[in-house]
Scaffold this active site. Sequence first.
Site, PDB file in Angstrom:
ATOM      1  N   TRP A  71       9.661   8.622  20.331  1.00 35.71           N
ATOM      2  CA  TRP A  71       9.759   8.732  18.621  1.00 35.71           C
ATOM      3  C   TRP A  71      10.847   7.795  18.122  1.00 35.71           C
ATOM      4  O   TRP A  71      11.758   7.426  19.054  1.00 35.71           O
ATOM      5  CB  TRP A  71       9.868  10.193  18.276  1.00 35.71           C
ATOM      6  CG  TRP A  71      10.877  10.995  18.757  1.00 35.71           C
ATOM      7  CD1 TRP A  71      11.802  10.946  20.058  1.00 35.71           C
ATOM      8  CD2 TRP A  71      11.297  12.495  18.217  1.00 35.71           C
ATOM      9  NE1 TRP A  71      12.604  11.621  20.126  1.00 35.71           N
ATOM     10  CE2 TRP A  71      12.422  12.860  19.000  1.00 35.71           C
ATOM     11  CE3 TRP A  71      10.903  13.134  17.236  1.00 35.71           C
ATOM     12  CZ2 TRP A  71      13.114  13.935  18.742  1.00 35.71           C
ATOM     13  CZ3 TRP A  71      11.657  14.357  16.981  1.00 35.71           C
ATOM     14  CH2 TRP A  71      12.874  14.817  17.889  1.00 35.71           C
ATOM     15  N   ASN A  72      10.858   7.890  17.101  1.00 37.29           N
ATOM     16  CA  ASN A  72      11.763   6.973  16.167  1.00 37.29           C
ATOM     17  C   ASN A  72      12.159   7.439  14.888  1.00 37.29           C
ATOM     18  O   ASN A  72      11.442   8.042  14.396  1.00 37.29           O
ATOM     19  CB  ASN A  72      11.120   5.403  16.095  1.00 37.29           C
ATOM     20  CG  ASN A  72      10.699   4.555  17.072  1.00 37.29           C
ATOM     21  OD1 ASN A  72      11.354   4.345  17.963  1.00 37.29           O
ATOM     22  ND2 ASN A  72       9.113   4.728  17.078  1.00 37.29           N
ATOM     23  N   HIS A  90       9.226   4.591 -11.849  1.00 37.50           N
ATOM     24  CA  HIS A  90      10.026   3.408 -11.304  1.00 37.50           C
ATOM     25  C   HIS A  90      10.629   2.665 -12.343  1.00 37.50           C
ATOM     26  O   HIS A  90      11.852   1.929 -12.070  1.00 37.50           O
ATOM     27  CB  HIS A  90       8.987   2.725 -10.750  1.00 37.50           C
ATOM     28  CG  HIS A  90       9.770   1.155  -9.851  1.00 37.50           C
ATOM     29  ND1 HIS A  90      10.837   1.029  -9.369  1.00 37.50           N
ATOM     30  CD2 HIS A  90       9.291   0.024 -10.081  1.00 37.50           C
ATOM     31  CE1 HIS A  90      10.885   0.066  -8.999  1.00 37.50           C
ATOM     32  NE2 HIS A  90      10.025  -0.598  -9.275  1.00 37.50           N
ATOM     33  N   HIS A 123       3.589  -1.117  -0.955  1.00 38.37           N
ATOM     34  CA  HIS A 123       4.126   0.253  -1.348  1.00 38.37           C
ATOM     35  C   HIS A 123       3.434   0.348  -2.816  1.00 38.37           C
ATOM     36  O   HIS A 123       2.926  -0.430  -3.718  1.00 38.37           O
ATOM     37  CB  HIS A 123       5.582   0.069  -1.492  1.00 38.37           C
ATOM     38  CG  HIS A 123       6.105  -1.270  -2.247  1.00 38.37           C
ATOM     39  ND1 HIS A 123       6.179  -2.441  -1.992  1.00 38.37           N
ATOM     40  CD2 HIS A 123       6.337  -1.021  -3.623  1.00 38.37           C
ATOM     41  CE1 HIS A 123       6.722  -3.133  -2.909  1.00 38.37           C
ATOM     42  NE2 HIS A 123       6.936  -2.359  -3.810  1.00 38.37           N
TER      43      HIS A 123
END
Length: 262
Positions: free
Chosen positions: A63-64, A81, A75
Amino acid sequence: MTAELLRDLAAAIGDGGVRIVDLTETLRPDYPTITLPPEFGQASPFVKEEISRYDERGPAWYWNNFTVSEHSGTHFDAPIHWVTGRDLPNNAVDTLDTRHFIAPACVVDCTKEVAADKGFILTRSFLEAWEARHGRIPAGSWLFLRSDWRKIADPDNYTNLQEDGAHSPGPDAEAVLWMIEERDVLGFGTECVGTDAGQAFRFEPQYPCHHYMHGAGKYGLQCMTNLDLLPATGALVVAAPLKIEEGSGSPLRVFALVPGNR
């Protein structure tokens, strides 16, 4: 929708009657991130840190950890935003209407124009000419500008930054207002790093796609790929951002359902 229709959809996906097209770039450390003037804060590129990989740090698992800006890679932009959308209700990714995560898409092919001029500006007249060929843009649809940007942009200068700023395609203010007021689109998407043209800081208002779209509670998608695999109309897009508390956007997996060949 009945349970039978859902079963039919699942069966069509399984047997190839409906095909899935991945519209998402792979998040990786060398993926280009938009760069603002140095006096402003900057988006973090994607950074991955290995925790363990079947070793003394964790013998049975891999895992990371990762760090990434809300606006890196493929995205989603939520209304919050932009300053024009800051006071709207349910304007962040954790409070958006989840029905909006699945919607039809209209794909406006601008590849010839962008190949000739990387700073191509999408206009109302161009969109009206597209409708004359493909039909009226339905309310509640995504509108995607197809540029094949990944194929024509310099990998070492993905935003096509020149001495006078970036040069990449996007809509002018009149086109954005037309999309919102005349067609009631769900949002606007592109293969470039921003929904606005690279030179949109020179427009009035500046960055009209962000200014008007988010002010109207609409959405944005950036850094998509494979728009050349979608029909002009008839695709159904799934774009569900991560549920980040008060998030202004997020990386996400975007894909389209399109008619396939059984």
